[in-house]
Design a protein around this motif. Structure first.
Motif, mmCIF file in Angstrom:
data_model
loop_
_atom_site.group_PDB
_atom_site.id
_atom_site.type_symbol
_atom_site.label_atom_id
_atom_site.label_comp_id
_atom_site.label_asym_id
_atom_site.label_seq_id
_atom_site.Cartn_x
_atom_site.Cartn_y
_atom_site.Cartn_z
ATOM 1 N N UNK A 312 0.826 -1.214 0.000
ATOM 2 C CA UNK A 312 0.000 0.000 0.000
ATOM 3 C C UNK A 312 0.856 1.258 0.000
ATOM 4 N N UNK A 313 1.683 1.420 -1.009
ATOM 5 C CA UNK A 313 2.448 2.661 -1.140
ATOM 6 C C UNK A 313 1.504 3.747 -1.649
ATOM 7 N N UNK A 314 1.177 4.750 -0.841
ATOM 8 C CA UNK A 314 0.168 5.735 -1.236
ATOM 9 C C UNK A 314 0.663 6.656 -2.345
ATOM 10 N N UNK A 315 -0.293 7.233 -3.050
ATOM 11 C CA UNK A 315 0.035 8.124 -4.160
ATOM 12 C C UNK A 315 0.852 9.322 -3.697
ATOM 13 N N UNK A 316 0.656 9.741 -2.449
ATOM 14 C CA UNK A 316 1.350 10.928 -1.934
ATOM 15 C C UNK A 316 2.869 10.814 -2.003
ATOM 16 N N UNK A 317 3.408 9.596 -1.877
ATOM 17 C CA UNK A 317 4.869 9.453 -1.807
ATOM 18 C C UNK A 317 5.473 8.845 -3.065
ATOM 19 N N UNK A 554 6.349 3.994 -19.407
ATOM 20 C CA UNK A 554 7.796 4.161 -19.230
ATOM 21 C C UNK A 554 8.008 5.556 -18.656
ATOM 22 N N UNK A 555 8.466 5.618 -17.407
ATOM 23 C CA UNK A 555 8.496 6.891 -16.685
ATOM 24 C C UNK A 555 9.797 7.039 -15.901
ATOM 25 N N UNK A 556 10.027 8.265 -15.445
ATOM 26 C CA UNK A 556 11.159 8.516 -14.552
ATOM 27 C C UNK A 556 10.753 8.360 -13.084
ATOM 28 N N UNK A 557 9.491 8.687 -12.783
ATOM 29 C CA UNK A 557 8.988 8.575 -11.413
ATOM 30 C C UNK A 557 7.757 7.674 -11.412
ATOM 31 N N UNK A 558 7.584 6.948 -10.338
ATOM 32 C CA UNK A 558 6.433 6.068 -10.208
ATOM 33 C C UNK A 558 5.131 6.850 -10.307
ATOM 34 N N UNK A 559 5.093 8.040 -9.757
ATOM 35 C CA UNK A 559 3.876 8.852 -9.759
ATOM 36 C C UNK A 559 3.411 9.228 -11.157
ATOM 37 N N UNK A 560 4.309 9.184 -12.138
ATOM 38 C CA UNK A 560 3.962 9.564 -13.502
ATOM 39 C C UNK A 560 3.247 8.443 -14.248
ATOM 40 N N UNK A 561 3.179 7.238 -13.642
ATOM 41 C CA UNK A 561 2.589 6.099 -14.339
ATOM 42 C C UNK A 561 1.077 6.097 -14.261
#
Length: 562
Positions: A312-317, A554-561
């Protein structure tokens, strides 16, 4: 050729070549000393054996630390957990002593209790002797072989499940070894922006403290601790707000000036406790997050974790999850996996066609089964989780008419569960049955002198187990598909990149994977992910026309996926 590995990496290691039935085929080799052990295992691995060991956690992390990657293994503890419950085997064909060293007890759901796990001690001694490992390997092989006599399809499915489970153990160790790339600096920035500066001596950061003060004032409760549900319920009641719990879903329905700051406080407090500075220091000491997965950690076969919150890695981080320079994150997740699994298990061609090449929920709406996508999702989740009331329950008749085979499958599983019977996934993992007290209560409730309250309670208890069984077949088979996906992806990633810089899995969450890859291998990695998913579908369901579409970014940060 299976090679039985036993002993201890820091003592005597015994390698015994065996036949597929467990019969030793050559004399055992005894090795002492790290250099000799590593050199021998490395040389033997070049011949592509299948290592047979008590469990991957006793060996593989240590081998990875010394640069040795294993292609295949048989994890006997994971296999034992599957076989001792599987109803594919004849009753009594695989007896298991509760005190057996091979017992691996998954939880019915959620996080297992804290205890020794795969990565607690990568140098711990494997105390299972070679003779015991060979005996257990022989017993497991014989149990599956016995099935093949009358049920060759069932035996083949079990073999696939055991192989996939063992491959999952290798994947879990490798994810922990490589770690998910993480920017501590970015994580700290996220926390500081959301919460305020990190308190030097503990306590609440400034923004949380301000919200707590505002909540105390609005409720006229100067001593209130908003983190305490009992205190908060009492303070809300004194302010005329009667609610059954402090859940955000309950609070959102209330109109009062305190609700907005209270919901903000709860969200930020959760961030601080679950993924705040203490979590960062504990789990990401060197810009790598290393999840401690527990393979087969729940009854359905889904993975769990022992701390760290990997599920459960939240979107905030997620913005803190960053690829290294010259690398990218390739993120993929399967769309509506469990409903598609049910369509394939039941051979419901109409339901499979509704999701062919597109969003399944939208496909249901387009086919006129339900008014819109929202209703389609509600109806399908109701079918999987046993909703009998509300909007989900009201939509069930439409699903039954449109997809009779799929709904009949989950309904049958629910009825079996209500009777306290075991149900099985597609490959043969079977659910536990209730304990003796459950059956005794059901018998007592069926007696003529039972009270109405007792009968109602018995019905509720039975339906609860039915909901567990209904979901078991969907969630468990989805977990099997995911294991096959991981295994196939692991094989496809191995030859990509260059020695020392290859794409590798760094995160897994039920139906989602993250691969850290050199930028030059990004497209090849994405193709490998898609090909492995398609192969997983064929391995489980053959030529049945069901799609398992993926969203790949394909992203640099997980949040961009997302």
């Amino acid at each position: 050729m299976p090679l039985v590995l036993s002993g201890s990496p820091h003592g005597l290691v015994v390698i015994t070549p065996v036949e597929e039935d467990g019969t030793p085929s050559a004399a055992a080799r005894e090795l002492r000393g790290t250099a000799e052990i590593l050199a021998t295992i490395s040389a033997l691995e070049a011949e592509h054996p299948r290592w047979v060991w008590s469990d991957a956690g006793s060996w593989y992390p240590w081998l990875l630390e010394h640069g040795i990657r294993i292609e295949r293994c048989t994890d006997l503890r994971l296999g034992h957990a599957v076989l001792r419950l599987s109803t594919t085997l004849a009753p009594g064909a695989f007896p298991s002593d509760p005190q057996s060293p091979w017992r691996h007890e998954p939880a019915l759901g959620g996080i297992p209790e804290a205890g020794p796990t795969l990565f607690d001690e990568v140098d711990r001694v494997d105390t299972v002797a070679a003779t015991e490992v060979i005996a257990e390997f022989t017993r497991q092989r014989a149990a599956v072989a016995a099935v093949a006599t009358d049920n060759p399809v069932g035996a083949g499915k079990l073999r696939l499940l055991l192989a996939a489970e063992s491959s999952g153990a290798l994947v879990a160790a490798e994810i922990h070894h490589f770690g998910l790339p993480w920017s501590r600096e970015e994580h700290n920035r996220i926390l500081t922006e959301a919460l305020g500066e990190r308190p030097r001596f503990g306590g609440r950061p400034a923004i949380l403290a301000e919200l707590a003060t505002e909540i105390q004032g609005l409720l006229n409760a100067p001593d209130l601790n908003p983190d305490s549900p009992p205190e908060l319920l009492r303070a809300l009641a004194r302010a005329g707000i009667s609610v059954p719990s402090t859940s955000k879903w309950v609070l959102r329905e209330i109109e009062h000036p305190v609700i907005e700051p209270l919901l903000r406080f709860k969200s930020l407090s959760r961030l601080q406790s679950a993924n705040g500075w203490v979590w960062l220091d504990t789990w990401v000491p060197e810009d790598r997050y290393r999840p401690e997965y527990v393979v087969g950690g729940t009854a359905t076969g889904r993975w769990a974790t022992n701390g760290g919150g990997a599920m459960q890695l939240p979107a905030q981080i997620r913005a803190a999850v960053r690829a290294d320079p010259g690398h990218v994150l390739v993120v993929a997740d399967a769309a509506q996996l469990e409903p598609r699994i049910i369509a394939a298990m039941s051979r419901d061609t109409a339901m499979a066609a509704a999701g062919a090449g597109k969003d399944l929920y939208q496909g249901l709406a387009d086919a006129g089964v339900v008014p819109g996508r929202k209703e389609a999702k509600l109806a399908m989740l109701g079918a999987l989780y046993g909703a009998t009331s509300g909007e989900s329950g009201a939509l069930m008749p439409r699903l039954k008419r449109a997809f009779p085979q799929a709904i009949a499958l989950v309904e049958h599983a629910a009825r079996e569960g209500e009777k306290g019977r075991s149900v099985s996934t597609w490959l043969g993992r079977s659910s536990p049955v209730p304990d003796a007290g459950w059956f005794e209560f059901q018998r007592a409730a069926g007696q003529v002198d039972a009270t109405d309250a007792m009968r109602r309670r018995a019905g509720t208890v039975a339906r609860d187990w039915g909901r567990f069984s209904r979901n078991f077949i969907a969630q468990g088979t989805a977990a099997e598909w995911a294991l096959c996906w991981l295994a196939g992806l692991r094989q496809r990633l191995a030859p990509l990149g260059t020695p020392g810089d290859r794409p590798h899995l760094v995160y897994f969450l039920h139906d989602e994977v993250v691969v850290h890859a050199p930028a030059a291998d990004a497209e090849a990695t994405a193709a490998a992910i898609r090909d492995a998913a398609a192969e997983a579908g064929r391995l489980l369901f053959g030529t049945f026309p069901v799609d398992f579409p993926l969203s790949v970014a394909i992203v640099d940060r997980y949040s961009e996926a997302k």
